[in-house]
Design a protein around this motif. Structure first.
Motif, PDB file in Angstrom:
ATOM      1  N   LEU A 145      30.635 -26.113 -22.527  1.00 16.06           N
ATOM      2  CA  LEU A 145      30.720 -24.894 -21.722  1.00 16.06           C
ATOM      3  C   LEU A 145      29.574 -23.933 -22.015  1.00 16.06           C
ATOM      4  O   LEU A 145      29.216 -23.113 -21.175  1.00 16.06           O
ATOM      5  CB  LEU A 145      32.049 -24.183 -21.977  1.00 16.06           C
ATOM      6  CG  LEU A 145      33.309 -24.970 -21.649  1.00 16.06           C
ATOM      7  CD1 LEU A 145      34.539 -24.199 -22.111  1.00 16.06           C
ATOM      8  CD2 LEU A 145      33.372 -25.268 -20.157  1.00 16.06           C
ATOM      9  N   PHE A 146      29.026 -24.032 -23.212  1.00 17.67           N
ATOM     10  CA  PHE A 146      27.998 -23.096 -23.651  1.00 17.67           C
ATOM     11  C   PHE A 146      26.599 -23.708 -23.584  1.00 17.67           C
ATOM     12  O   PHE A 146      25.700 -23.298 -24.297  1.00 17.67           O
ATOM     13  CB  PHE A 146      28.307 -22.628 -25.078  1.00 17.67           C
ATOM     14  CG  PHE A 146      29.596 -21.870 -25.191  1.00 17.67           C
ATOM     15  CD1 PHE A 146      29.668 -20.536 -24.830  1.00 17.67           C
ATOM     16  CD2 PHE A 146      30.748 -22.486 -25.651  1.00 17.67           C
ATOM     17  CE1 PHE A 146      30.857 -19.830 -24.930  1.00 17.67           C
ATOM     18  CE2 PHE A 146      31.943 -21.799 -25.756  1.00 17.67           C
ATOM     19  CZ  PHE A 146      31.995 -20.465 -25.389  1.00 17.67           C
ATOM     20  N   ASP A 147      26.423 -24.684 -22.706  1.00 17.17           N
ATOM     21  CA  ASP A 147      25.137 -25.384 -22.613  1.00 17.17           C
ATOM     22  C   ASP A 147      24.171 -24.746 -21.619  1.00 17.17           C
ATOM     23  O   ASP A 147      23.132 -25.294 -21.313  1.00 17.17           O
ATOM     24  CB  ASP A 147      25.363 -26.853 -22.264  1.00 17.17           C
ATOM     25  CG  ASP A 147      25.981 -27.054 -20.881  1.00 17.17           C
ATOM     26  OD1 ASP A 147      26.233 -26.059 -20.167  1.00 17.17           O
ATOM     27  OD2 ASP A 147      26.223 -28.222 -20.511  1.00 17.17           O
ATOM     28  N   GLY A 148      24.530 -23.581 -21.090  1.00 15.95           N
ATOM     29  CA  GLY A 148      23.666 -22.890 -20.142  1.00 15.95           C
ATOM     30  C   GLY A 148      24.018 -23.154 -18.689  1.00 15.95           C
ATOM     31  O   GLY A 148      23.392 -22.609 -17.786  1.00 15.95           O
ATOM     32  N   ARG A 149      25.042 -23.959 -18.444  1.00 17.30           N
ATOM     33  CA  ARG A 149      25.411 -24.310 -17.071  1.00 17.30           C
ATOM     34  C   ARG A 149      25.810 -23.104 -16.229  1.00 17.30           C
ATOM     35  O   ARG A 149      25.775 -23.161 -15.012  1.00 17.30           O
ATOM     36  CB  ARG A 149      26.530 -25.347 -17.055  1.00 17.30           C
ATOM     37  CG  ARG A 149      27.876 -24.792 -17.502  1.00 17.30           C
ATOM     38  CD  ARG A 149      28.999 -25.778 -17.408  1.00 17.30           C
ATOM     39  NE  ARG A 149      28.785 -26.882 -18.333  1.00 17.30           N
ATOM     40  CZ  ARG A 149      29.534 -27.953 -18.366  1.00 17.30           C
ATOM     41  NH1 ARG A 149      30.542 -28.073 -17.539  1.00 17.30           N
ATOM     42  NH2 ARG A 149      29.290 -28.896 -19.223  1.00 17.30           N
ATOM     43  N   TYR A 150      26.217 -22.023 -16.867  1.00 16.03           N
ATOM     44  CA  TYR A 150      26.689 -20.854 -16.116  1.00 16.03           C
ATOM     45  C   TYR A 150      25.628 -19.768 -15.950  1.00 16.03           C
ATOM     46  O   TYR A 150      25.893 -18.746 -15.341  1.00 16.03           O
ATOM     47  CB  TYR A 150      27.928 -20.257 -16.785  1.00 16.03           C
ATOM     48  CG  TYR A 150      29.106 -21.192 -16.763  1.00 16.03           C
ATOM     49  CD1 TYR A 150      29.707 -21.560 -15.564  1.00 16.03           C
ATOM     50  CD2 TYR A 150      29.622 -21.720 -17.939  1.00 16.03           C
ATOM     51  CE1 TYR A 150      30.788 -22.424 -15.535  1.00 16.03           C
ATOM     52  CE2 TYR A 150      30.705 -22.580 -17.921  1.00 16.03           C
ATOM     53  CZ  TYR A 150      31.282 -22.924 -16.715  1.00 16.03           C
ATOM     54  OH  TYR A 150      32.348 -23.785 -16.699  1.00 16.03           O
ATOM     55  N   ARG A 151      24.442 -19.992 -16.485  1.00 16.85           N
ATOM     56  CA  ARG A 151      23.385 -18.989 -16.320  1.00 16.85           C
ATOM     57  C   ARG A 151      23.120 -18.756 -14.843  1.00 16.85           C
ATOM     58  O   ARG A 151      22.982 -19.684 -14.067  1.00 16.85           O
ATOM     59  CB  ARG A 151      22.097 -19.465 -16.999  1.00 16.85           C
ATOM     60  CG  ARG A 151      22.119 -19.208 -18.452  1.00 16.85           C
ATOM     61  CD  ARG A 151      20.739 -19.317 -19.066  1.00 16.85           C
ATOM     62  NE  ARG A 151      20.934 -19.542 -20.479  1.00 16.85           N
ATOM     63  CZ  ARG A 151      20.539 -20.614 -21.129  1.00 16.85           C
ATOM     64  NH1 ARG A 151      19.868 -21.554 -20.519  1.00 16.85           N
ATOM     65  NH2 ARG A 151      20.774 -20.734 -22.411  1.00 16.85           N
ATOM     66  N   GLY A 152      23.089 -17.507 -14.474  1.00 15.77           N
ATOM     67  CA  GLY A 152      22.836 -17.156 -13.082  1.00 15.77           C
ATOM     68  C   GLY A 152      24.075 -17.154 -12.206  1.00 15.77           C
ATOM     69  O   GLY A 152      24.018 -16.739 -11.063  1.00 15.77           O
TER      70      GLY A 152
END
Length: 144
Positions: free
Chosen positions: A27-34
């Motif tokens: 979940l914290f791999d950057g997939r939600y950036r932006g």
């Protein structure tokens, strides 16, 4: 504000290290950036010393299409927890507080999960923390 985001992006590998070995690390791999429906908070260092923690990393996800995946990853990690407190509404996880005995680098590791959508809220919250704080200290911090 932009300076803070840039510093946090360059610091991400340090934060991600704490979740290593846990399914929620995905979940914290950057997939939600932006993604405007997700708020990510990363805190470490001196700001966390007062709580006896090294890392505080959270996601507040307002995208209902992501809930099942988040819950699945949390429940996979829950199987390995040394201590847990959970509450379900129907077949869905509403609340979970999971404690993991760590190692010399991360003595205690914690996952907190709250699905506010099950009670009419607008988000699911998942928090990863690690450090020297015991379970009681972390619960007090979360209640504030």
């Amino acid at each position: 504000m932009k300076k803070i985001l840039i510093i946090m992006m360059f610091s991400l590998p340090t934060f991600a290290f704490g979740q290593k070995g846990l399914n929620i690390n995905k979940l914290f791999d950057g997939r939600y950036r932006g993604n405007k429906q997700v708020t990510e908070t990363l805190v470490k260092g001196k700001k966390m010393e007062a709580f006896d923690l090294d890392i505080y990393h959270s996601l507040a996800i307002a995208d209902a299409s992501q809930v099942d995946e988040v819950e699945r990853l949390v429940l996979e990690d829950a199987k390995k927890a040394d201590q847990k407190e959970v509450s379900y509404i129907g077949q869905k996880l509403y609340y979970g507080f999971y404690c993991f005995n760590g190692n010399t680098v991360h003595p205690y590791r914690y996952i907190f999960y709250l699905n506010k959508m099950l009670k009419g809220g607008k988000e699911v919250v998942v928090i990863y923390m690690d450090g020297n704080a015991n379970r009681i200290q972390v619960r007090k911090m979360l209640k504030k």
